[in-house]
Design a protein around this motif. Structure first.
Motif, PDB file in Angstrom:
ATOM      1  N   GLN A  87      -5.627  -2.071   5.370  1.00 41.29           N
ATOM      2  CA  GLN A  87      -6.558  -3.026   5.009  1.00 41.29           C
ATOM      3  C   GLN A  87      -5.877  -4.329   4.992  1.00 41.29           C
ATOM      4  O   GLN A  87      -6.415  -5.513   5.542  1.00 41.29           O
ATOM      5  CB  GLN A  87      -6.854  -2.984   3.467  1.00 41.29           C
ATOM      6  N   ARG A  88      -4.495  -4.598   4.844  1.00 41.80           N
ATOM      7  CA  ARG A  88      -3.709  -5.793   5.088  1.00 41.80           C
ATOM      8  C   ARG A  88      -3.601  -5.978   6.409  1.00 41.80           C
ATOM      9  O   ARG A  88      -3.707  -7.206   6.767  1.00 41.80           O
ATOM     10  CB  ARG A  88      -2.335  -5.389   4.441  1.00 41.80           C
ATOM     11  N   CYS A  89      -3.718  -5.075   7.301  1.00 39.70           N
ATOM     12  CA  CYS A  89      -3.694  -5.386   8.792  1.00 39.70           C
ATOM     13  C   CYS A  89      -5.028  -5.913   9.092  1.00 39.70           C
ATOM     14  O   CYS A  89      -4.978  -6.962  10.091  1.00 39.70           O
ATOM     15  CB  CYS A  89      -3.410  -4.017   9.516  1.00 39.70           C
ATOM     16  N   ILE A  90      -6.150  -5.447   8.761  1.00 38.93           N
ATOM     17  CA  ILE A  90      -7.434  -5.977   8.951  1.00 38.93           C
ATOM     18  C   ILE A  90      -7.473  -7.307   8.420  1.00 38.93           C
ATOM     19  O   ILE A  90      -8.040  -8.337   9.071  1.00 38.93           O
ATOM     20  CB  ILE A  90      -8.536  -4.926   8.379  1.00 38.93           C
TER      21      ILE A  90
ATOM     22  N   LEU B  66       6.792  -6.016   7.289  1.00 41.05           N
ATOM     23  CA  LEU B  66       5.457  -6.129   7.519  1.00 41.05           C
ATOM     24  C   LEU B  66       5.084  -7.354   7.130  1.00 41.05           C
ATOM     25  O   LEU B  66       4.154  -8.242   7.697  1.00 41.05           O
ATOM     26  CB  LEU B  66       4.805  -5.227   6.654  1.00 41.05           C
ATOM     27  N   SER B  67       5.624  -8.142   5.949  1.00 40.14           N
ATOM     28  CA  SER B  67       5.491  -9.261   5.144  1.00 40.14           C
ATOM     29  C   SER B  67       5.677 -10.421   6.284  1.00 40.14           C
ATOM     30  O   SER B  67       5.061 -11.518   6.580  1.00 40.14           O
ATOM     31  CB  SER B  67       5.691  -9.558   4.035  1.00 40.14           C
TER      32      SER B  67
ATOM     33  N   SER C 261      -0.215  -7.451  14.445  1.00 32.91           N
ATOM     34  CA  SER C 261      -0.960  -6.881  13.097  1.00 32.91           C
ATOM     35  C   SER C 261      -2.025  -5.786  14.055  1.00 32.91           C
ATOM     36  O   SER C 261      -2.239  -4.759  13.300  1.00 32.91           O
ATOM     37  CB  SER C 261      -1.747  -7.763  12.634  1.00 32.91           C
ATOM     38  N   ILE C 262      -2.391  -6.039  15.192  1.00 33.07           N
ATOM     39  CA  ILE C 262      -3.415  -5.068  15.921  1.00 33.07           C
ATOM     40  C   ILE C 262      -2.551  -3.992  16.189  1.00 33.07           C
ATOM     41  O   ILE C 262      -2.778  -2.743  16.025  1.00 33.07           O
ATOM     42  CB  ILE C 262      -3.918  -5.927  17.129  1.00 33.07           C
TER      43      ILE C 262
END
Length: 658
Positions: A174-177, A142-143, A153-154
């Motif tokens: 929230q991290r994706c947003i 993810l990072s 990310s979408i």
């Protein structure tokens, strides 16, 4: 080692997965409608939760053994059976997690990393329990891969929809947003196909013309450009709750308002049918992926979300074209959206009304309370919001620049003035349109909004033709909105012969036509007198130069004199032709003056009669006064008195006060 799928008989439950390692399966794990025939040791070495469940079941073997039909190539020695209810991501995610437990290399991507991260949390596959476990592996991906890419990310945020609320608890959503909002704010808008431009097709193509009563309004049906909007296509796949949170994050960040508007417009076009008149039916992708928005209440919620997040201020380069906003307004009327939602949308439209077309303003009336075919009240409110914005801009500019001319007219106001006249001409034929509503809409604009009143005269003529039953005072009031000084000669000629106009209006038109002729004659005479003077100056200078040069030859002097005389003679001939034209125009003006003078004498004779006369004469006098207008009196034909002009301005001021 290999995991294969085998379909059971119809009497069996769902499907089964087998691990073909040559060793007999000693555990069965049920996830949804799938049964996984696996081995205890690989699962227990990676998952603390499975280790605890297996240990507990071995210590308390109360679970009944299930007899399974053995495959010919498999040896089954089932010792325990575990059921995992509400497993995040379902059987598909558990299959990948099981492969990871067996040491098989798994292919992580933005679509499965979110569910796998939740599965690792569910199965307690932590780094403390086993080195290089699933949680650390998914977090690292993810990072390093997902949060560094806008599109990835979408996709990851979309995959979190089926693992809620665990994904929210772990902070993945929230991290994706935040990643999407930051990447969009720092990236080049052209990389994402922003803004959504609309291109005009070939103007010579007649099928794209917008005709009203056979007249080309100048509008064109616009088609969406085929630019690459892949990022927007991914963005609109998000569910409404995620999309709302993403828009709020974009607005709170440094993302431009144009991009926010574009995202909202694209999302609305994807899920709300009927916004664009060219595409009434929803696309197949909308029907499949957006089936959750099929109900009227959900569409209303989506519509109010779109409108509430639109920036009310006019952007320097508005990406939401006015046609799209009018489509939202029509849909809001159909879905019975809240009044606050409609008012906010009308204010947004009013801030950029100069970009609208006649097709946009023709909003059908969806309420039974409105008798007219089109929603005139809505257009009047939008026009009011536009005028309020114009007034605010004028006050702000006056404060910043005190030397600015007070009578300056903005181009936007002129465009809206022309658009309003076209709208009045279109709705004037509605038999249910009351004179008061027509009058109020026509008088809403200030006088400086119209350079000429020809368009307004056309609307008045159409209204009088469609409403022959209105009373004489109402006809005079309708004609009172016209400024005869702003009518062109063509419009004056038509109005002077128009039988639908009241006699008072016709006399006013004749009077101002006479003034226009006077001004034209005066301007031509001044130009005619100035021409000989200008043409004679070269010859005078030439004569002075000849007298100063004593050594010049006679041939050169003769040539110079012939040139000066030729210029003088041509100027005299032009002046004679010009004077003949002036004489004919003067004759026409004198004829008009005599006609008006005769009418003036008749009116004065009636006004000077003694009061004690028979009723018949009084009635005849009253009839004439009603026909010519009691307030007009004898100033009609006096071209030296500005009474008529001042009187009209006074009436206009009186109407504004009411």
């Amino acid at each position: 080692m290999e995991i294969t799928e085998a379909a059971e008989k119809p009497s069996s439950k769902g499907q089964a997965w087998f691990c073909t390692t040559g060793l007999p399966s000693d555990i069965v794990v049920e996830v949804e409608d799938m049964t996984f025939h696996l081995h205890k040791f690989p699962l227990m070495s990676k998952s603390r939760k499975l280790h605890n469940l297996i240990t507990e079941q071995e210590a308390n073997p109360t679970h009944p053994q299930q007899e399974l039909e053995e495959e010919p190539d498999e040896i089954e020695e089932v010792q325990c059976q575990i059921v995992l209810p509400n497993f995040p991501g379902g059987s598909e995610t558990f299959e990948i997690a099981a492969k990871f437990c067996y040491g098989v290399k798994i292919d992580l991507n933005s679509t499965n990393v979110g569910p796998l991260r939740c599965a690792g949390e569910y199965l307690e596959m932590t780094e403390e329990y086993s080195e290089d476990n699933l949680i650390s592996k998914t977090e690292r991906f993810l990072s390093q891969a997902v949060f560094k890419s806008f599109k990835e990310s979408i996709k990851a945020l979309k995959s979190c929809e089926r693992v809620m609320p665990l994904a929210e608890t772990l902070g993945i959503t929230q991290r994706c947003i935040d990643s999407i909002a930051n990447r969009a704010a720092n990236a080049d808008p052209s990389l994402f196909g922003w803004p959504v431009n609309e291109v005009t097709p070939n103007p010579n193509s007649s099928k794209h013309q917008i005709l009203w009563n056979g007249i080309d309004t100048g509008g064109r049906r616009k088609g969406i450009s085929r630019a690459n909007h892949s990022s927007l296509e991914d963005l609109v796949l998000l569910s409404l709750p995620f999309f709302k949170r993403l828009i709020l994050a974009m607005k709170s960040g440094n993302l431009s308002r144009e991009m926010v508007e574009t995202c909202l417009m694209y999302y609305a076009k994807k899920y709300i049918p009927g916004i664009s008149r060219s595409t009434r039916k929803p696309s197949s992708s909308t029907t499949t992926s957006g089936s959750s928005l099929a109900s009227e209440s959900q569409q209303r919620e989506l519509l109010e979300t779109i409108i509430s997040n639109l920036p009310l201020e006019k952007t320097p380069r508005p990406s939401t074209n006015t046609r799209f906003l009018f489509g939202l307004l029509r849909t809001a009327n159909i879905l019975n959206a809240s009044q606050g939602c409609k008012a906010a949308l009308e204010k947004k439209i009013g801030s950029q009304l100069e970009q609208a077309s006649l097709d946009d303003l023709l909003i059908p009336s969806y309420s039974y309370l409105n008798e007219t075919l089109y929603d005139v009240d809505c257009v009047e409110r939008i026009l009011g919001y536009f005028l309020d914005g114009i007034e605010r801009n004028r006050n702000r500019d006056a404060i910043e620049d005190e030397d600015e001319e007070e009578g300056a007219t903005s181009p936007a106001l002129m465009l809206v003035g022309k658009l309003t006249d076209e709208y009045l001409s279109e709705i004037a034929s509605d038999a249910n349109l009351k004179p008061e509503r027509f009058y109020n809409l026509a008088m809403a604009l200030p006088e400086r909004a119209r350079l000429f009143d020809d368009g307004l005269y056309r609307a008045v003529d159409v209204y009088l033709k469609a409403h022959p039953w209105i009373s004489e005072p109402e006809r005079e009031k309708i004609c009172g909105i016209l400024d005869c000084q702003k009518l062109t000669l063509e419009a004056c000629t038509h109005a002077a012969q128009n039988e639908r106009l009241p006699l008072r209006a016709v006399v006013q038109v004749l009077f101002f036509e006479q003034l226009q002729l006077r001004h034209a004659i005066a301007g031509t005479l001044i130009a005619g007198e100035a021409a000989p003077l200008e043409s004679s100056r070269p010859s005078v200078l030439r004569r002075e130069a000849e007298s100063e040069e004593e050594d010049e030859e006679e041939e050169e002097e003769g040539g110079a004199e012939e040139g000066g005389g030729g210029t003088w003679r041509s100027a005299v001939r032009e002046n004679q032709v010009l004077r003949l034209d002036m004489d004919s125009m003067r004759t026409r003006v004198h004829q008009l003056e005599r006609e008006c003078s005769n009418m003036k004498k008749v009116i004065e004779k009636i006004d000077n009669k003694p009061p004690g006369q028979p009723d018949g004469r009084t009635g005849w006098k009253g009839s004439l006064i009603r026909r010519f207008g009691c307030k007009f009196k004898t100033q009609v034909c006096d071209s030296h008195e500005p009474t008529v002009v001042e009187g009209r301005k006074g009436r206009r001021h009186h109407h504004h006060q009411h």
